[in-house]
Scaffold this active site. Structure first.
Site, PDB file in Angstrom:
ATOM      1  N   PRO A  45      43.872  28.485  26.206  1.00  0.00           N
ATOM      2  CA  PRO A  45      42.477  28.686  25.804  1.00  0.00           C
ATOM      3  C   PRO A  45      41.508  27.844  26.658  1.00  0.00           C
ATOM      4  CG  PRO A  45      43.870  28.515  23.860  1.00  0.00           C
ATOM      5  CD  PRO A  45      44.755  28.244  25.046  1.00  0.00           C
ATOM      6  N   PHE A  74      46.187  35.031  26.349  1.00  0.00           N
ATOM      7  CA  PHE A  74      46.147  36.182  27.276  1.00  0.00           C
ATOM      8  C   PHE A  74      47.544  36.502  27.821  1.00  0.00           C
ATOM      9  CE2 PHE A  74      41.721  34.475  28.762  1.00  0.00           C
ATOM     10  CZ  PHE A  74      41.127  34.912  27.595  1.00  0.00           C
ATOM     11  N   ILE A  75      48.596  36.225  27.075  1.00  0.00           N
ATOM     12  CA  ILE A  75      49.940  36.389  27.620  1.00  0.00           C
ATOM     13  C   ILE A  75      50.437  37.832  27.449  1.00  0.00           C
ATOM     14  CG2 ILE A  75      52.327  35.524  27.576  1.00  0.00           C
ATOM     15  CD1 ILE A  75      50.051  33.494  28.485  1.00  0.00           C
ATOM     16  N   GLU A  89      53.387  38.118  42.272  1.00  0.00           N
ATOM     17  CA  GLU A  89      52.527  38.713  41.237  1.00  0.00           C
ATOM     18  C   GLU A  89      51.285  39.360  41.879  1.00  0.00           C
ATOM     19  OE1 GLU A  89      51.354  36.039  38.090  1.00  0.00           O
ATOM     20  OE2 GLU A  89      49.912  37.464  37.269  1.00  0.00           O
ATOM     21  N   GLN A 105      28.170  68.223  50.269  1.00  0.00           N
ATOM     22  CA  GLN A 105      28.421  67.104  51.185  1.00  0.00           C
ATOM     23  C   GLN A 105      28.475  65.758  50.432  1.00  0.00           C
ATOM     24  OE1 GLN A 105      25.347  65.861  53.956  1.00  0.00           O
ATOM     25  NE2 GLN A 105      26.827  66.018  55.627  1.00  0.00           N
ATOM     26  N   GLY A 161      45.800  37.319  37.321  1.00  0.00           N
ATOM     27  CA  GLY A 161      46.636  36.861  38.442  1.00  0.00           C
ATOM     28  C   GLY A 161      45.874  36.025  39.457  1.00  0.00           C
ATOM     29  N   GLU A 205      37.123  34.992  42.790  1.00  0.00           N
ATOM     30  CA  GLU A 205      36.553  33.731  43.298  1.00  0.00           C
ATOM     31  C   GLU A 205      37.677  32.790  43.763  1.00  0.00           C
ATOM     32  OE1 GLU A 205      35.687  35.209  40.427  1.00  0.00           O
ATOM     33  OE2 GLU A 205      33.693  35.884  41.021  1.00  0.00           O
TER      34      GLU A 205
HETATM   35  C1  LIG Z   1      44.874  41.368  30.037  1.00  0.00           C
HETATM   36  C2  LIG Z   1      45.237  40.016  30.592  1.00  0.00           C
HETATM   37  C3  LIG Z   1      46.582  39.718  30.797  1.00  0.00           C
HETATM   38  C4  LIG Z   1      46.948  38.448  31.260  1.00  0.00           C
HETATM   39  N1  LIG Z   1      48.286  38.131  31.360  1.00  0.00           N
HETATM   40  C5  LIG Z   1      48.630  36.833  31.598  1.00  0.00           C
HETATM   41  C6  LIG Z   1      50.004  36.422  31.518  1.00  0.00           C
HETATM   42  O1  LIG Z   1      50.913  37.228  31.268  1.00  0.00           O
HETATM   43  N2  LIG Z   1      50.279  35.102  31.707  1.00  0.00           N
HETATM   44  C7  LIG Z   1      49.327  34.172  31.977  1.00  0.00           C
HETATM   45  O2  LIG Z   1      49.648  33.009  32.121  1.00  0.00           O
HETATM   46  N3  LIG Z   1      48.020  34.545  32.088  1.00  0.00           N
HETATM   47  C8  LIG Z   1      47.652  35.837  31.891  1.00  0.00           C
HETATM   48  N4  LIG Z   1      46.329  36.214  31.972  1.00  0.00           N
HETATM   49  C9  LIG Z   1      45.316  35.212  32.289  1.00  0.00           C
HETATM   50  C10 LIG Z   1      44.636  35.356  33.638  1.00  0.00           C
HETATM   51  O3  LIG Z   1      45.508  34.990  34.668  1.00  0.00           O
HETATM   52  C11 LIG Z   1      43.350  34.509  33.578  1.00  0.00           C
HETATM   53  O4  LIG Z   1      42.440  35.184  32.729  1.00  0.00           O
HETATM   54  C12 LIG Z   1      42.740  34.247  34.917  1.00  0.00           C
HETATM   55  O5  LIG Z   1      43.560  33.433  35.713  1.00  0.00           O
HETATM   56  C13 LIG Z   1      41.358  33.606  34.820  1.00  0.00           C
HETATM   57  O6  LIG Z   1      41.355  32.505  33.953  1.00  0.00           O
HETATM   58  P1  LIG Z   1      40.264  32.418  32.767  1.00  0.00           P
HETATM   59  O7  LIG Z   1      40.241  33.719  32.074  1.00  0.00           O
HETATM   60  O8  LIG Z   1      40.541  31.206  31.981  1.00  0.00           O
HETATM   61  O9  LIG Z   1      38.882  32.264  33.519  1.00  0.00           O
HETATM   62  P2  LIG Z   1      38.226  30.887  34.009  1.00  0.00           P
HETATM   63  O10 LIG Z   1      39.184  30.118  34.822  1.00  0.00           O
HETATM   64  O11 LIG Z   1      37.581  30.211  32.861  1.00  0.00           O
HETATM   65  O12 LIG Z   1      37.084  31.441  34.979  1.00  0.00           O
HETATM   66  C14 LIG Z   1      35.823  31.934  34.501  1.00  0.00           C
HETATM   67  C15 LIG Z   1      34.996  32.313  35.727  1.00  0.00           C
HETATM   68  O13 LIG Z   1      34.765  31.137  36.534  1.00  0.00           O
HETATM   69  C16 LIG Z   1      35.205  31.397  37.856  1.00  0.00           C
HETATM   70  N5  LIG Z   1      35.753  30.168  38.465  1.00  0.00           N
HETATM   71  C17 LIG Z   1      36.689  29.338  37.961  1.00  0.00           C
HETATM   72  N6  LIG Z   1      36.968  28.369  38.847  1.00  0.00           N
HETATM   73  C18 LIG Z   1      36.193  28.612  39.941  1.00  0.00           C
HETATM   74  C19 LIG Z   1      36.026  27.958  41.200  1.00  0.00           C
HETATM   75  N7  LIG Z   1      36.747  26.893  41.547  1.00  0.00           N
HETATM   76  N8  LIG Z   1      35.135  28.494  42.068  1.00  0.00           N
HETATM   77  C20 LIG Z   1      34.429  29.588  41.740  1.00  0.00           C
HETATM   78  N9  LIG Z   1      34.538  30.229  40.577  1.00  0.00           N
HETATM   79  C21 LIG Z   1      35.413  29.755  39.688  1.00  0.00           C
HETATM   80  C22 LIG Z   1      36.287  32.459  37.729  1.00  0.00           C
HETATM   81  O14 LIG Z   1      36.497  33.140  38.943  1.00  0.00           O
HETATM   82  C23 LIG Z   1      35.690  33.329  36.632  1.00  0.00           C
HETATM   83  O15 LIG Z   1      34.756  34.210  37.187  1.00  0.00           O
HETATM   84  C24 LIG Z   1      45.938  37.490  31.565  1.00  0.00           C
HETATM   85  C25 LIG Z   1      44.599  37.829  31.414  1.00  0.00           C
HETATM   86  C26 LIG Z   1      44.240  39.058  30.908  1.00  0.00           C
HETATM   87  C27 LIG Z   1      42.770  39.342  30.697  1.00  0.00           C
END
Ligand SMILES: Cc1cc2nc3c(=O)[nH]c(=O)nc-3n(C[C@H](O)[C@H](O)[C@H](O)COP(=O)(O)OP(=O)(O)OC[C@H]3O[C@@H](n4cnc5c(N)ncnc54)[C@H](O)[C@@H]3O)c2cc1C
Length: 392
Positions: free
Chosen positions: A141, A169-170, A255, A292, A376, A380
């Protein structure tokens, strides 16, 4: 010199050979017959049947890249690439692909690459057989992109680890029998303080907190899992203690490549569906494909698909030959996920009102594709990696 008219179809090109193309046809037939007709029903039910894993295992699809001694097919990542591309091309469901691939290509590889022989027997063998389902738990979270910032902690007490924390989100989080889980194994955590433990759903204190509702990928389950004093035997440690960051990075390459390959299959499907529709649907006395404006949209869709394919197959060649490919994989992930979303949106526009209806599966493609630039590793983060590879 005889000039051959370019029909857009190609002879088999590296990295693939004839055996891969035979596999492609087998996968196409299976997916068209046993998956595609059920996708609408599974999407509505918010899950595909668990038996699908066993059926895919029976046909060898879950173990394509794993050695025969563990029940696999003894193939390579190229075989897996064919499976992933055709699952997206012929199946048209991001959710089904996510559920199957999160198990076979995201949760099982760390066990194969970093697990002991005993661990392979416990989770890889039944995993390849479709008897036990796996998930990979990294995101929490409070920490997604910032993987090193996870706070789930595993404290060593005698010959067990006591785990407290939560994952969110797993993919497969609700139905998974085992979770390949990133935990802090030092108070500081960070790059040098993360380890992987395999947690099992029947362990006391392991609880599926909720099944999450989401925009797309409806037929896959996405779960939040909490851990409250879960006692995990030390023998469930995967690889070295505090060596987990290496495992995370090794897993991300495949991945991300998988996501790129799936996007190519998805774009191909959307283009085929859209061309057929544009030839058939008439407006102002002619097929809409004769305007077109529509032809140019389809041309742009093809361009996005082919540039994506070139970049992705190049990254796949590098990965397959064991070369450094982080830059190429990041580029492929970045380009393909945006391209798929754009191609899906163009396909919807060309389908007009029918595209917005459930019937053609186009609105699903748009919803499913939106995950690509987030999951994955976000766009960004891909750009951050690319920038760093250029010395910035
Ligand atoms: C349907 C679904 C399935 C998933 N399955 C899995 C799974 O099986 N296992 C697992 O472990 N995870 C899983 N995930 C998690 C997924 O990998 C994350 O959602 C993803 O890595 C982004 O993390 P966050 O959602 O916490 O976003 P955050 O990290 O909070 O990011 C929020 C925003 O800030 C931006 N941001 C963050 N850091 C930076 C930076 N340094 N510079 C610029 N911008 C930045 C991000 O790009 C994004 O736009 C899943 C997610 C979804 C939605």
């Amino acid at each position: 010199m005889t000039v051959v008219k370019d029909s857009g179809t190609r002879a088999v090109l590296p990295p693939f050979g004839e055996e891969h193309e035979e596999l492609r046809e087998t996968v196409q037939r299976f997916v068209a017959k046993e998956i595609a007709p059920h996708v609408d029903e599974w999407e509505q039910a918010r899950e595909f049947p668990r038996e699908l894993y066993a059926r895919c295992a029976e046909l060898g699809f879950l173990g394509l890249k794993f050695p025969e001694q563990y029940g696999g097919q003894g193939g390579t990542h190229l075989h897996d690439a064919i499976w992933v591309e055709e699952l997206a091309h012929s199946g048209g469901s991001g959710g089904v692909a996510a559920g199957l691939n999160a198990h076979a290509s995201i949760a099982m590889p760390p066990i194969f690459n970093f697990g002991s022989e005993e661990q392979k027997q416990r989770w890889l063998v039944p995993g390849i057989a479709g008897e036990k389902i796996g998930a990979l738990g990294i995101t929490e979270p409070g920490a997604g992109s910032d993987v090193a910032g996870i706070s789930t902690i595993a404290k060593r007490v005698g010959d067990t680890y006591v785990v407290n924390g939560a994952k969110t989100f797993i993919t497969n989080g609700v139905r998974a029998d085992f979770l390949v889980c990133a935990c802090k194994t030092s108070e500081e955590g960070g790059h040098g303080g993360i380890s992987f433990l395999v947690l099992e759903r029947e362990m006391p204190g392991y609880e599926v907190a909720q099944k999450l509702e989401k925009m797309g990928w409806h037929s896959s389950d996405t779960g939040e899992i909490s851990f409250s004093d879960v006692e995990v035997p030390a023998e469930n440690l995967l690889g070295e203690e505090n060596g987990g960051f290496k495992l995370i990075m090794a897993n991300f390459a495949w991945e991300r490549l998988l996501m790129a390959i799936g996007a190519i299959g998805g774009m191909q499907r959307l283009i085929e569906t859209t061309v057929a529709y544009a030839q058939e649907r008439e407006a102002f006395g002619r097929p809409i494909g004769k305007f077109q404006a529509i032809r140019h949209q389809v041309a742009e869709m093809a361009l996005k698909a082919e540039t994506s394919r070139a970049l992705t197959y190049n990254a796949l060649r590098l990965f397959h030959s064991g070369q450094d490919c982080i830059r190429d994989v990041s580029m492929a992930k970045l380009v393909t996920q945006r391209s798929l979303l754009e191609v899906a949106d163009q396909a919807l526009q060309i389908h007009g009102g029918y595209g917005y209806m459930r019937e053609y599966g186009i609105e699903r493609a748009v919803r499913d594709a939106r995950l690509g630039p987030i999951g994955g590793g976000t766009d960004e983060i891909m750009k951050e990696i690319l920038g760093k590879t250029m010395g910035l």
